[in-house]
Design an enzyme around this catalytic site. Structure first.
Site, PDB file in Angstrom:
ATOM      1  N   ASP A  12       0.862  -1.185   0.000  1.00 16.27           N
ATOM      2  CA  ASP A  12       0.000   0.000   0.000  1.00 16.27           C
ATOM      3  C   ASP A  12       0.895   1.231   0.000  1.00 16.27           C
ATOM      4  O   ASP A  12       1.814   1.327   0.815  1.00 16.27           O
ATOM      5  CB  ASP A  12      -0.855   0.035   1.280  1.00 16.27           C
ATOM      6  CG  ASP A  12      -1.796  -1.156   1.372  1.00 16.27           C
ATOM      7  OD1 ASP A  12      -1.995  -1.828   0.351  1.00 16.27           O
ATOM      8  OD2 ASP A  12      -2.334  -1.397   2.472  1.00 16.27           O
ATOM      9  N   SER A  36      -1.970  17.172 -10.836  1.00 18.10           N
ATOM     10  CA  SER A  36      -0.895  16.514 -10.109  1.00 18.10           C
ATOM     11  C   SER A  36      -0.901  17.102  -8.713  1.00 18.10           C
ATOM     12  O   SER A  36      -0.923  18.320  -8.539  1.00 18.10           O
ATOM     13  CB  SER A  36       0.438  16.783 -10.807  1.00 18.10           C
ATOM     14  OG  SER A  36       1.485  16.381  -9.964  1.00 18.10           O
ATOM     15  N   PHE A 102      -1.623  -0.851  -4.039  1.00 19.54           N
ATOM     16  CA  PHE A 102      -2.741   0.041  -3.759  1.00 19.54           C
ATOM     17  C   PHE A 102      -2.161   1.432  -3.572  1.00 19.54           C
ATOM     18  O   PHE A 102      -1.285   1.643  -2.727  1.00 19.54           O
ATOM     19  CB  PHE A 102      -3.447  -0.439  -2.483  1.00 19.54           C
ATOM     20  CG  PHE A 102      -4.578   0.450  -2.025  1.00 19.54           C
ATOM     21  CD1 PHE A 102      -5.738   0.567  -2.780  1.00 19.54           C
ATOM     22  CD2 PHE A 102      -4.497   1.141  -0.824  1.00 19.54           C
ATOM     23  CE1 PHE A 102      -6.784   1.370  -2.346  1.00 19.54           C
ATOM     24  CE2 PHE A 102      -5.545   1.944  -0.385  1.00 19.54           C
ATOM     25  CZ  PHE A 102      -6.690   2.052  -1.155  1.00 19.54           C
ATOM     26  N   GLN A 172     -13.439  -9.343   1.075  1.00 19.10           N
ATOM     27  CA  GLN A 172     -13.775  -8.259   0.142  1.00 19.10           C
ATOM     28  C   GLN A 172     -14.112  -8.728  -1.268  1.00 19.10           C
ATOM     29  O   GLN A 172     -14.738  -7.996  -2.006  1.00 19.10           O
ATOM     30  CB  GLN A 172     -12.694  -7.170   0.106  1.00 19.10           C
ATOM     31  CG  GLN A 172     -11.289  -7.634  -0.160  1.00 19.10           C
ATOM     32  CD  GLN A 172     -10.492  -7.799   1.125  1.00 19.10           C
ATOM     33  OE1 GLN A 172     -10.984  -8.361   2.104  1.00 19.10           O
ATOM     34  NE2 GLN A 172      -9.278  -7.326   1.146  1.00 19.10           N
ATOM     35  N   THR A 223     -16.381 -13.012  12.788  1.00 13.65           N
ATOM     36  CA  THR A 223     -15.800 -11.988  13.657  1.00 13.65           C
ATOM     37  C   THR A 223     -16.805 -10.851  13.837  1.00 13.65           C
ATOM     38  O   THR A 223     -17.578 -10.528  12.929  1.00 13.65           O
ATOM     39  CB  THR A 223     -14.473 -11.443  13.100  1.00 13.65           C
ATOM     40  OG1 THR A 223     -14.714 -10.842  11.822  1.00 13.65           O
ATOM     41  CG2 THR A 223     -13.433 -12.552  12.940  1.00 13.65           C
ATOM     42  N   LEU A 224     -16.811 -10.272  15.025  1.00 10.20           N
ATOM     43  CA  LEU A 224     -17.832  -9.285  15.391  1.00 10.20           C
ATOM     44  C   LEU A 224     -17.209  -7.948  15.767  1.00 10.20           C
ATOM     45  O   LEU A 224     -17.750  -7.231  16.612  1.00 10.20           O
ATOM     46  CB  LEU A 224     -18.653  -9.837  16.573  1.00 10.20           C
ATOM     47  CG  LEU A 224     -19.197 -11.270  16.446  1.00 10.20           C
ATOM     48  CD1 LEU A 224     -19.778 -11.756  17.771  1.00 10.20           C
ATOM     49  CD2 LEU A 224     -20.263 -11.346  15.345  1.00 10.20           C
ATOM     50  N   PRO A 226     -15.545  -5.135  17.630  1.00  6.26           N
ATOM     51  CA  PRO A 226     -15.256  -4.947  19.060  1.00  6.26           C
ATOM     52  C   PRO A 226     -15.941  -5.972  19.963  1.00  6.26           C
ATOM     53  O   PRO A 226     -15.671  -6.028  21.156  1.00  6.26           O
ATOM     54  CB  PRO A 226     -15.793  -3.543  19.359  1.00  6.26           C
ATOM     55  CG  PRO A 226     -16.282  -2.986  18.085  1.00  6.26           C
ATOM     56  CD  PRO A 226     -16.276  -4.030  17.035  1.00  6.26           C
ATOM     57  N   GLY A 228     -15.696  -9.267  19.493  1.00  7.20           N
ATOM     58  CA  GLY A 228     -14.999 -10.552  19.466  1.00  7.20           C
ATOM     59  C   GLY A 228     -15.408 -11.429  18.299  1.00  7.20           C
ATOM     60  O   GLY A 228     -15.460 -10.958  17.159  1.00  7.20           O
ATOM     61  N   ASP A 257      -7.396 -10.085   9.050  1.00  6.27           N
ATOM     62  CA  ASP A 257      -6.300 -10.990   8.663  1.00  6.27           C
ATOM     63  C   ASP A 257      -5.569 -11.506   9.905  1.00  6.27           C
ATOM     64  O   ASP A 257      -5.233 -12.688   9.996  1.00  6.27           O
ATOM     65  CB  ASP A 257      -5.291 -10.270   7.758  1.00  6.27           C
ATOM     66  CG  ASP A 257      -5.904  -9.856   6.424  1.00  6.27           C
ATOM     67  OD1 ASP A 257      -6.901 -10.481   6.008  1.00  6.27           O
ATOM     68  OD2 ASP A 257      -5.381  -8.911   5.793  1.00  6.27           O
TER      69      ASP A 257
HETATM   70  N1  LIG Z   1     -12.370  -2.502  18.972  1.00  4.32           N
HETATM   71  C1  LIG Z   1     -11.886  -3.740  19.093  1.00  4.32           C
HETATM   72  N2  LIG Z   1     -11.452  -4.212  20.279  1.00  4.32           N
HETATM   73  C2  LIG Z   1     -10.918  -5.433  20.402  1.00  4.32           C
HETATM   74  N3  LIG Z   1     -10.812  -6.293  19.366  1.00  4.32           N
HETATM   75  C3  LIG Z   1     -11.247  -5.900  18.166  1.00  4.32           C
HETATM   76  C4  LIG Z   1     -11.790  -4.598  17.952  1.00  4.32           C
HETATM   77  N4  LIG Z   1     -12.111  -4.492  16.643  1.00  4.32           N
HETATM   78  C5  LIG Z   1     -11.776  -5.667  16.082  1.00  4.32           C
HETATM   79  N5  LIG Z   1     -11.263  -6.509  16.983  1.00  4.32           N
HETATM   80  C6  LIG Z   1     -10.764  -7.879  16.736  1.00  4.32           C
HETATM   81  O1  LIG Z   1     -10.550  -8.085  15.351  1.00  4.32           O
HETATM   82  C7  LIG Z   1     -11.336  -9.178  14.873  1.00  4.32           C
HETATM   83  C8  LIG Z   1     -11.771  -8.913  13.456  1.00  4.32           C
HETATM   84  O2  LIG Z   1     -12.484  -7.688  13.436  1.00  4.32           O
HETATM   85  P1  LIG Z   1     -13.646  -7.388  12.368  1.00  4.32           P
HETATM   86  O3  LIG Z   1     -14.801  -8.280  12.647  1.00  4.32           O
HETATM   87  O4  LIG Z   1     -13.861  -5.924  12.391  1.00  4.32           O
HETATM   88  O5  LIG Z   1     -12.930  -7.869  11.009  1.00  4.32           O
HETATM   89  P2  LIG Z   1     -13.066  -7.304   9.529  1.00  4.32           P
HETATM   90  O6  LIG Z   1     -14.337  -6.527   9.407  1.00  4.32           O
HETATM   91  O7  LIG Z   1     -12.885  -8.462   8.629  1.00  4.32           O
HETATM   92  O8  LIG Z   1     -11.824  -6.314   9.438  1.00  4.32           O
HETATM   93  P3  LIG Z   1     -10.906  -5.927   8.193  1.00  4.32           P
HETATM   94  O9  LIG Z   1     -11.483  -6.621   6.992  1.00  4.32           O
HETATM   95  O10 LIG Z   1     -10.977  -4.448   8.155  1.00  4.32           O
HETATM   96  O11 LIG Z   1      -9.570  -6.425   8.571  1.00  4.32           O
HETATM   97  C9  LIG Z   1     -12.447  -9.309  15.881  1.00  4.32           C
HETATM   98  O12 LIG Z   1     -12.946 -10.629  15.912  1.00  4.32           O
HETATM   99  C10 LIG Z   1     -11.750  -8.922  17.173  1.00  4.32           C
HETATM  100  O13 LIG Z   1     -10.995 -10.000  17.656  1.00  4.32           O
HETATM  101 MG   LIG Z   2     -12.272  -8.455   6.637  1.00  4.86          MG
END
Ligand SMILES: Nc1ncnc2c1ncn2[C@@H]1O[C@H](COP(=O)(O)OP(=O)(O)OP(=O)(O)O)[C@@H](O)[C@H]1O
Ligand SMILES: [Mg+2]
Length: 328
Positions: A12, A36, A102, A172, A223-224, A226, A228, A257
């Site tokens: 990037d 530019s 990128f 993505q 993944t969720l 913040p 978890g 990742d």
């Molecule tokens: N604010 C937070 N505090 C603690 N852990 C977080 C936080 N945000 C994300 N995480 C950690 O990162 C993991 C992945 O986050 P998320 O679900 O946002 O992935 P994503 O949307 O695929 O992110 P990206 O594609 O931008 O890398 C979560 O499961 C959690 O463990």
């Molecule tokens: Mg992602």
């Protein structure tokens, strides 16, 4: 456990323009734009999903095999990854194209003008997994992360034909792949990774319900952010894995990742799914605390202390025999 991580490898190039794009654009002349921007900051960051994931696994002490396509400008990036424990011997080097890049310029109002150059990544579709398996005397798991769409389909198909377990991580690329292609990438996966938004999108695009997807994959990891992560298997109660508390927030790019890197490391060590999710969460937290996807360092003591604080000393004892945090 021999794990191959397939997917994008990219850099990037992020620039900052200390003005406003809007002031430079003349409404009556938009048919012949020639602009530019004199930028005053350039940050070059190593990235690409597969490279980020393999880097994380290397930092935790594994020796993941990176599989993707790059240009002959890869030398510096290769030595960085190899220093962090990544096996780059199966990376395909294009003879004609540069490594995917990128390029993004941001102005003082956070407007962005960006381009993504695919370059050598298109040649990932030429990669066959059998020679990788031959070199390693077998492959136990192949992660298929965002890449050239044809490469993702080819790797999945090859795993299915050869009976190699695969983990699907479309992320993505969900946006640009056809519904039938998404079904091909998901069906029969040993593991399916996505965030909670993408989980809904997968259901919409495949036309399969939440339940039907669990019939078709071994384990689904969502993944969720913040909150978890949650791990589901057919006929078993969901496992909610609390996030690992962060010391600060710098930039979320690459957290997904890093989560996969931690989770896959737990799998490689034969740990239960809950432990895998906790490893994912804590590795992701390290990325959240830095700007860039590969800017963190893991120390053996520090990682175990944080793991113990977040998930308890017994959980930490279970990982401590496997963890070999490493940075050069
Ligand atoms: N604010 C937070 N505090 C603690 N852990 C977080 C936080 N945000 C994300 N995480 C950690 O990162 C993991 C992945 O986050 P998320 O679900 O946002 O992935 P994503 O949307 O695929 O992110 P990206 O594609 O931008 O890398 C979560 O499961 C959690 O463990
Ligand atoms: Mg992602």
């Amino acid at each position: 456990m021999r794990i191959a991580v397939t997917g994008s490898i990219a850099t990037d190039h992020l620039m900052t323009f200390p003005g406003s794009f809007g002031d430079q654009l003349i409404a009556e002349q938009l048919d012949r734009v020639s602009l530019s921007f004199l930028v005053d900051d350039l940050q070059i960051r190593r990235g690409g999903c597969a490279a980020n994931i393999a880097f994380g696994m290397g930092c935790l002490g594994l020796k993941p095999v990176l599989v993707g396509a790059v240009g002959n400008d890869f030398a510096d990036y290769r030595s960085w990854l190899e220093r962090h424990g990544v096996d780059c011997a199966s990376v395909h080097i294009s003879e004609t194209q540069h490594t995917a890049r990128f390029l993004c310029t941001t102005d003082e109002h956070h407007n962005q003008i960006a381009s993504f150059y695919t370059g050598a990544m298109a040649e990932a579709r030429l990669i066959e997994l059998q020679p990788v398996a031959d070199r390693l005397k077998g492959l136990d798991l192949v992660l298929i992360s965002p890449n050239d769409p044809d490469a993702m389909l080819r790797h999945t198909d090859e795993c299915r034909r050869r009976g190699i377990a695969f983990a699907a991580d479309i992320s993505q690329q969900l946006a640009r792949m056809a519904d039938e292609q998404i079904r091909q990438l998901v069906d029969g996966a040993a593991y399916l990774f996505s965030n909670d938004y993408e989980k809904g999108l997968i259901e919409q695009k495949t036309g399969w319900s939440d339940e039907e997807i669990l019939d078709r994959v071994g384990v689904r990891i969502t993944t969720l952010g913040p909150k978890g992560a949650v791990i589901d298997r057919k006929g078993e109660p969901s496992i909610h894995v609390a996030p690992a508390p962060e010391l600060g927030k710098a930039d979320p790019t690459g957290v997904g990742d890093a989560f996969r890197a931690g989770f896959m490391s737990g799998l490689a060590w034969g740990l239960p799914l809950e432990r895998c999710g906790q490893l994912g969460n804590l590795t992701a937290t390290h990325v959240l605390e830095r700007v860039g996807g590969q800017e963190y360092e893991l120390s053996q003591r520090g990682f175990l202390e944080r793991f113990s604080a977040a998930y308890g000393p017994e959980a930490a004892a279970e990982i401590s025999g496997h963890l070999r945090c490493y940075h050069p």
